[in-house]
Design a protein around this motif. Structure first.
Motif, mmCIF file in Angstrom:
data_model
loop_
_atom_site.group_PDB
_atom_site.id
_atom_site.type_symbol
_atom_site.label_atom_id
_atom_site.label_comp_id
_atom_site.label_asym_id
_atom_site.label_seq_id
_atom_site.Cartn_x
_atom_site.Cartn_y
_atom_site.Cartn_z
ATOM 1 N N THR A 1 68.263 -104.845 21.204
ATOM 2 C CA THR A 1 67.773 -103.647 20.782
ATOM 3 C C THR A 1 67.798 -103.922 19.274
ATOM 4 O O THR A 1 68.233 -104.865 18.705
ATOM 5 N N ILE A 2 67.075 -102.824 18.602
ATOM 6 C CA ILE A 2 66.798 -102.933 17.017
ATOM 7 C C ILE A 2 68.413 -102.940 16.580
ATOM 8 O O ILE A 2 68.771 -103.340 15.535
ATOM 9 N N ARG B 1 60.032 -96.246 27.632
ATOM 10 C CA ARG B 1 60.487 -95.705 26.296
ATOM 11 C C ARG B 1 61.427 -94.377 26.506
ATOM 12 O O ARG B 1 62.196 -93.944 25.697
ATOM 13 N N GLU C 1 69.667 -95.141 21.763
ATOM 14 C CA GLU C 1 68.935 -96.528 21.610
ATOM 15 C C GLU C 1 67.799 -96.821 22.589
ATOM 16 O O GLU C 1 68.111 -96.951 23.760
ATOM 17 N N PRO D 1 62.969 -102.102 22.716
ATOM 18 C CA PRO D 1 61.866 -102.102 21.626
ATOM 19 C C PRO D 1 60.928 -102.982 22.111
ATOM 20 O O PRO D 1 60.842 -103.775 23.179
ATOM 21 N N GLU E 1 57.894 -104.681 17.239
ATOM 22 C CA GLU E 1 59.033 -104.069 16.584
ATOM 23 C C GLU E 1 60.224 -104.770 16.377
ATOM 24 O O GLU E 1 60.944 -104.916 15.121
ATOM 25 N N ALA E 2 60.755 -105.426 17.250
ATOM 26 C CA ALA E 2 61.681 -106.645 17.091
ATOM 27 C C ALA E 2 61.365 -107.646 16.158
ATOM 28 O O ALA E 2 62.123 -107.909 15.392
ATOM 29 N N GLU F 1 61.750 -106.215 12.556
ATOM 30 C CA GLU F 1 63.007 -105.945 12.241
ATOM 31 C C GLU F 1 63.771 -107.086 11.550
ATOM 32 O O GLU F 1 64.405 -107.246 10.629
#
Length: 328
Positions: free
Chosen positions: A81-82, A135, A149, A152, A156-157, A160
């Motif tokens: 996860t982010i 999502r 959470e 992703p 997005e990952a 980040e």
């Protein structure tokens, strides 16, 4: 070209075929065919300085060796996860491992398992859920700190990780064509990845496909001896002794292939090896071939100290904060 000393292994192949066929001509033909195949179809390793930037990044933590958060740090935050990426960076990781999965509508997302059951509050196979459905799920967290959470996307990952200047270990388990296309898009959008990421897999076909798609990508083979016949905790995969025997034979052949054939064919820059099979001699073996060794999964302070002070090689861990049980 092939490494000095590999003639020993080709001699072994020759003798094995000779013993089985009783034909010197046949044994010579088979051995020569294997050699020609490797020479013609192998991919060269990426330049050593490029591989070094990925595997030995500057700005290391005080430990002095690169430390990679397994599944982006699945013990310290919900895995893949982010939030896990941010926690890994906050806790001093130099890199993160990201597991690649694909939704029903072809979107690349972070997911280790084939299903979402273990890591989210949903059920079902990742490949049967559309991104919009994924999502809506909440990734499991140990505390309310990570409530809400989400799973992703790969995009997005990656963004980040770039923001936190983390090296990325892309772990690809299957679907080599989809993976090569998705990762190729990431490398096209973010050229910095050529010097800050590596594509890893237990499956040689995944690595070979990635090198076909883009020879400039740094790659690694992941390996655990006896993986065909035994689970990660050592228990047999089959209740049948006969089945386990033959799986063991295949394990021996697979192990030989990784160490003497597949790495050369794929032109990998690193071997990700299960920690119980790594020694100074093993590290030296691969160093002579221009290949880095990365150990997994290193989860105790004692083991981490050994990697930092004795082996002096990168390692992958589930937690940068405390001792924990390994994830297999």
């Amino acid at each position: 070209m092939l490494q000095i000393g590999d003639e020993v292994y080709f001699s072994a192949v020759f003798l094995l075929v000779l013993f089985g066929t009783r034909s010197a001509i046949g044994a010579s033909a088979v051995t020569a065919s294997i050699y020609v195949f490797i020479v013609m179809f192998r991919f060269p390793q990426v330049p050593a300085d490029q591989a070094s930037q990925v595997l030995r990044p500057t700005g290391l933590a005080s430990a002095g060796v690169p430390v990679v958060a397994h599944r982006a740090g699945g013990h310290d935050a919900p895995e893949n996860t982010i939030a896990a990426i941010r926690e890994a960076s906050r806790n001093g990781a130099t890199g993160v491992e990201l597991d690649l999965g694909f939704t029903a509508d072809g979107e690349a997302v972070l997911m280790h398992d084939e299903t979402v059951d273990r890591t989210t509050n949903g059920t079902g196979a990742v490949g049967t859920l559309r991104l919009a459905e994924l999502r809506t799920l909440d990734c499991h967290g140990q505390t309310q700190k990570f409530k809400g959470e989400k799973v992703p996307t790969l995009q997005e990952a990656v963004e980040e990780c770039i923001n936190h200047q983390l090296t990325i270990f892309f772990d690809v388990k299957d679907q080599p064509d989809k993976a090569a296309a998705a990762l190729g898009e990431m490398y096209h959008k973010h050229p910095v990845l050529y010097n800050s990421s590596i594509v890893c897999s237990f499956q040689p076909k995944v690595i070979y496909k990635m090198r076909q798609a883009d020879p400039g990508v740094v790659t690694a083979l992941t390996h655990r001896p006896w993986s065909l016949s035994r689970y990660g905790d050592g228990t047999p995969r089959s209740l049948s002794a006969w089945t386990n025997y033959w799986l063991g034979v295949l394990d021996v052949l697979l192990d030989w292939a990784h160490h003497h054939l597949l790495w050369n064919l794929c032109g990998v820059s690193a071997i990700l090896m299960q920690k119980d099979f790594i020694s100074l001699d093993y590290v030296q073996y691969w160093a002579e071939r221009g290949v880095e060794v990365v150990g997994w999964t290193i989860n105790t302070a004692v083991d981490k100290q050994y990697y930092q002070d004795v082996l002096k090689i990168s390692y992958i861990t589930d937690s940068l904060r405390e001792d924990c049980e390994p994830h297999y």
